[in-house]
Design an enzyme around this catalytic site. Sequence first.
Site, short mmCIF file in Angstrom:
data_model
loop_
_atom_site.label_atom_id
_atom_site.label_comp_id
_atom_site.label_asym_id
_atom_site.label_seq_id
_atom_site.Cartn_x
_atom_site.Cartn_y
_atom_site.Cartn_z
CB SER A 161 56.21 -52.85 -97.96
OG SER A 161 55.90 -51.61 -98.58
CE LYS B 19 54.28 -52.92 -94.89
NZ LYS B 19 52.93 -52.53 -94.81
CG HIS C 230 57.37 -49.57 -94.47
ND1 HIS C 230 56.11 -49.37 -95.00
CD2 HIS C 230 58.20 -49.66 -95.53
CE1 HIS C 230 56.18 -49.34 -96.32
NE2 HIS C 230 57.45 -49.51 -96.67
CG ASN C 231 52.47 -49.34 -93.18
OD1 ASN C 231 53.42 -49.73 -93.87
ND2 ASN C 231 51.29 -49.88 -93.25
CD GLU D 13 52.68 -46.55 -96.71
OE1 GLU D 13 53.39 -47.55 -96.86
OE2 GLU D 13 51.43 -46.63 -96.58
C1 6PG Z 1 52.70 -51.14 -98.16
C2 6PG Z 1 51.57 -50.32 -97.66
C3 6PG Z 1 50.37 -51.17 -97.45
C4 6PG Z 1 49.11 -50.35 -97.24
C5 6PG Z 1 48.87 -50.00 -95.80
C6 6PG Z 1 48.59 -48.59 -95.44
O1 6PG Z 1 53.75 -51.06 -97.56
O2 6PG Z 1 52.53 -51.84 -99.16
O3 6PG Z 1 51.92 -49.70 -96.46
O4 6PG Z 1 50.67 -52.06 -96.43
O5 6PG Z 1 49.09 -49.26 -98.06
O6 6PG Z 1 47.80 -50.80 -95.47
O7 6PG Z 1 47.26 -48.35 -95.53
P1 6PG Z 1 46.46 -47.17 -94.88
O8 6PG Z 1 46.95 -45.89 -95.50
O9 6PG Z 1 45.06 -47.49 -95.35
O10 6PG Z 1 46.57 -47.19 -93.40
#
Ligand code: 6PG
Length: 632
Positions: free
Chosen positions: A299, A354, A357-358, A361
């Site tokens: 990430s 991960k 994590h997303n 996010e």
């Molecule tokens: C990171 C991000 C990266 C990317 C993802 C999410 O941790 O660096 O999460 O992996 O931004 O692909 O992307 P989307 O918003 O397009 O699903």
Amino acid sequence: MTVKKNNVIFIMGVSGCGKTTIGNLLAESLRIPFFDGDDFHSQANVDKMSNGIPLNDEDRYGWLQTLNGLAKEQLEKQSCIIVCSALKQSYRDLLSQGIEKHTKWVHLAGTFDQIEARINNRSDHFMSSALLQSQFDTLEQPTDALTIDISLKPEDIVEKIREEIDMKSEFGLFGLGVMGKSLSRNLANNGFRVSLFNRHVDGLEEDVAVNFKNEHEELASALAFDDIEAFVNSLQRPRKIMLMVNAGKTIDIVIDLLMPHLSEGDIIIDGGNSNYNKTKARFEYLKAKQMHFIGTGVSGGEEGALKGPSIMPSGAKEAYKNVQPYLETIAAKDENKLPCCTYVGPEGSGHFVKMVHNGIEYAEMQLLAEVFSILSATGKDPDEIADILEGWKVTANSYLLEITVDILRKKENKDWLIHKILDKAGNKGTGNWATIATAQLGAPSTMMASALFARYISFYKDDRVEAQQHYGSHNDLSLEVSSEALLNTYQFARIINHHQGFGLIQQASGTYHWNINLSELARIWTGGCIIKSSLMVELVEILKDTDSILKSETIIKQIKALKPDANKVVSECILNELPVPCLSEALNFFNAFTTADSSANIIQAQRDYFGAHTYQRTDDGSGKFYHTNWSE
Ligand code: 6PG
């Protein structure tokens, strides 16, 4: 600037394998100093050995430390060669402690008969068969060494070692997209010699690796390829190849392209956002072929990859040891200067965390979007909102908050750029998988699901425009929300989001026996990654004491202080028809989670009514299941 990296070459193997001869010849050929480990024993060890008493591990401990110190001292000046039998992994770990990224192992391997015959041919040397056998019994095969057959001629052995260690690259990067390029430069900036591969596609991707190498000074010693076989052959064994290609089918295609050229013990690392179930399948597939697969979350985007990302690797632990020096060196560092990279757990656990994590996010991003819409609804322009958010950095700082402030301030032709960006949010799938996982595992991470669905709703732009014509706009708002109350609401929701995200990981860890250390995971998310924040720093300590964030005394106090504002703000938004799916979900989840007696008894009764699914009774603590004939 390129850092020239010195290395210590340890030559190991059972007594009589020819370590000293080869070590001397190699040192001569490389023009670097040679040290025979046996010359560094303490007097006590020497006395013991000359009295025919074999050394125990305690005796060896001090000696191995001396050799480790010697290696460190030499590395300050130059590369060197040290020979030492180092039969056990624990001895080798001691020898390379603290200098892992500078250590190369060469194992001179022969059969018992071969070595016995050799020893007996030497006039100055004698070793009983029993003693030699005990050496073979003690030998733990290294997985990270260049293994050389001692039946080759000494000069050929030296040539082979030179070819492998001196001429070949330590690490391979497959796929030179934005992330692959940044990671390669990061490795090279840290003194690692890398091999770079990018495919050749006529007219589209031509000489990508060579051109990239030529553009960057730090890649002067890198080797560049568009031929897979040459790329693989350019790597030291066991080979370490990191794939930075599109997640999905491409990974399997690339594995199949690499496979014919790989050898036992080689390691493929997938650094993309792959699905954790696929990673598990790939891990098993490679394991059956005596190779390793490390699925790792990375990430931090382009800048993180170049300057230090957060790295979440998983797979076989012994394979991780081989890639650890590389990954930990290029990772971001936390506030204690420790790498934001740790071994997460077996098979697909790295990609699972991960993915979560997303998911976290997604919710963190959605919360900021909702904050923006609330502040906009109170009549503030993007600069005024940016000023408010700037002030939040004191108590609620995060990378996402920081970039949102920058975004809000960005102007194009005197107007804010944000006003020109179409309100249709995209996604690449990880939020979707996280939501599937939360449903499959029965661990309610409802905020990431809300954030995902908010993106999906946003995508129906035409329908939204039409629906607004049918139902009228929500523009005549009279929102009364102070920025302080909003900050408290935002912080409340963020705590719930993190509680849910770590809860999902905890559930998966238990179900799949991954044994994930949540505090350590929070630690590697304090630097380099998209969800780094001051809250994450707090969670490192909190998760040492509990795996359920809402049970922490510190958090209980915070939630009690924040909740009244969250109630008010979310109610205001709902009364004013302002969509706040993530903020309201935080509240709804919390209210449900903290209700001792819920209405799920109605659900159980309904299930039993139409499907005889049975229910348990509050007046029978035995847990027995009952069925009622409801129509009687
Ligand atoms: C990171 C991000 C990266 C990317 C993802 C999410 O941790 O660096 O999460 O992996 O931004 O692909 O992307 P989307 O918003 O397009 O699903």
